[in-house]
Design an enzyme around this catalytic site. Structure first.
Site, short mmCIF file in Angstrom:
data_model
loop_
_atom_site.label_atom_id
_atom_site.label_comp_id
_atom_site.label_asym_id
_atom_site.label_seq_id
_atom_site.Cartn_x
_atom_site.Cartn_y
_atom_site.Cartn_z
N VAL A 44 0.84 -1.20 0.00
CA VAL A 44 0.00 0.00 0.00
C VAL A 44 0.88 1.26 0.00
O VAL A 44 0.64 2.21 -0.74
CB VAL A 44 -0.97 -0.01 1.21
N CYS A 45 1.92 1.24 0.82
CA CYS A 45 2.84 2.39 0.88
C CYS A 45 3.47 2.65 -0.47
O CYS A 45 3.68 3.81 -0.88
CB CYS A 45 3.93 2.15 1.92
N THR A 46 3.80 1.60 -1.18
CA THR A 46 4.42 1.76 -2.51
C THR A 46 3.48 2.53 -3.43
O THR A 46 3.92 3.45 -4.14
CB THR A 46 4.74 0.36 -3.10
N LEU A 49 3.21 6.40 -2.16
CA LEU A 49 4.34 7.29 -2.47
C LEU A 49 4.44 7.54 -3.97
O LEU A 49 4.80 8.64 -4.40
CB LEU A 49 5.65 6.75 -1.88
#
Ligand code: BEZ
Length: 211
Positions: A44-46, A49
Site C-alpha cells: 500500500v505504501c508503494t 508514495l
C-alpha cells in the site's frame, strides 16, 4: 498531549533521502504536507508514495511541499524508491525521513501500538505558511489514503483563509461555496456584490469568490 489544529508544527532536524534537514527551514515560506507510512517495501505504501510523486505539480500549484516519514532508515528508503518508480511509473521526487530514533514519529504521535506494532500509522499533517497545523488525519495501515482529498482540503483552507466562506460537502475547487453564518446579510452584500441564494437564513450559497 497530541497535536491539535492551530498548534505550531513542532520543528526537528532529521536525516532524509535528500540529506539532513531542519523541518521549519525546509518548509520555508510555503505550505507543507508531512505524512507517515508504516514501512518500506510494503504494497500500500508503494502505491501511496508513487501517487504523491505524480501529484508534485499539484502540490506545487498550491505552494506546498511534501515530505514522507517512516521509522525505516534512509538506506532502506533509497533501496525502496527504485521499486516505486518501477511499479508506479513515477520517480519519488520528495524527501523521505529516516526516523530510526522515532523522534519525529513520537513528536507527531504517529505510533499507535494498537495498530499491531511500533511502525507509524498513516498520518497526515497539513501545515500552513505560518507553520500552523491546519489539518490532520490518521488512517489504519490497511487503508491507503486518497491524496486528491488532501489537495481538496488544502484548496478549501487556502480559499477560506482569504474569503468569508466555507466549503460544502464534497466541494471541489470552482464549485459554489457557503457564506459564513457570522456574516449578516448587510455585511454579505459588501463581500458578495453579485449576490447569493438563501436556502435557509444560515445556508447561503454563492459563487466561489476567487474565480
Ligand atoms: C502496506 O503498505 O501495504 C502495509 C503496511 C503495513 C501493514 C499493512 C500494509
Amino acid at each position: 498531549m497530541s497535536l491539535r489544529l492551530g498548534d505550531t508544527a513542532p520543528d526537528f532536524e532529521a536525516e532524509t533521502t535528500e540529506g539532513t534537514i531542519n523541518f521549519h527551514d525546509w518548509i520555508g515560506d510555503g505550505w507543507a504536507v508531512l505524512f507517515s507510512h508504516p514501512a518500506d517495501f510494503t504494497p500500500v505504501c508503494t502505491t501511496e508514495l508513487g501517487e504523491t510523486a505524480k501529484l508534485k505539480e499539484q502540490f506545487a500549484k498550491r505552494n506546498c511541499k511534501v515530505i514522507a516519514v517512516s521509522v525505516d532508515s534512509v538506506e532502506d528508503h533509497k533501496a525502496w524508491v527504485g521499486d516505486i518508480d518501477e511499479t508506479q511509473g513515477c520517480a519519488v521526487n520528495f524527501p523521505i525521513i529516516g526516523d530510526t530514533d522515532r523522534h519525529v514519529s513520537e513528536t507527531y504521535d504517529m505510533l499507535h501500538p494498537g495498530e499491531g506494532d511500533t511502525s507509524t500509522v498513516r498520518s497526515v499533517f497539513v501545515i500552513d505558511a505560518n507553520k500552523k497545523i491546519r489539518m490532520t488525519l490518521t488512517y489504519p495501515k490497511s487503508a491507503g489514503r486518497n491524496f486528491d482529498e488532501i489537495l481538496r482540503v488544502i484548496d478549501s483552507i487556502q480559499l477560506t483563509d482569504g474569503y468569508k466562506v466555507a466549503t460544502p460537502v464534497n466541494w471541489k475547487d470552482g464549485e459554489d461555496v457557503i457564506i459564513v453564518p457570522s456574516l449578516s446579510d448587510e455585511e454579505a452584500k459588501e463581500h458578495f456584490p453579485d449576490g447569493w441564494k438563501t436556502l435557509k437564513p444560515y445556508l447561503r450559497v454563492t459563487k466561489q469568490p476567487n474565480r
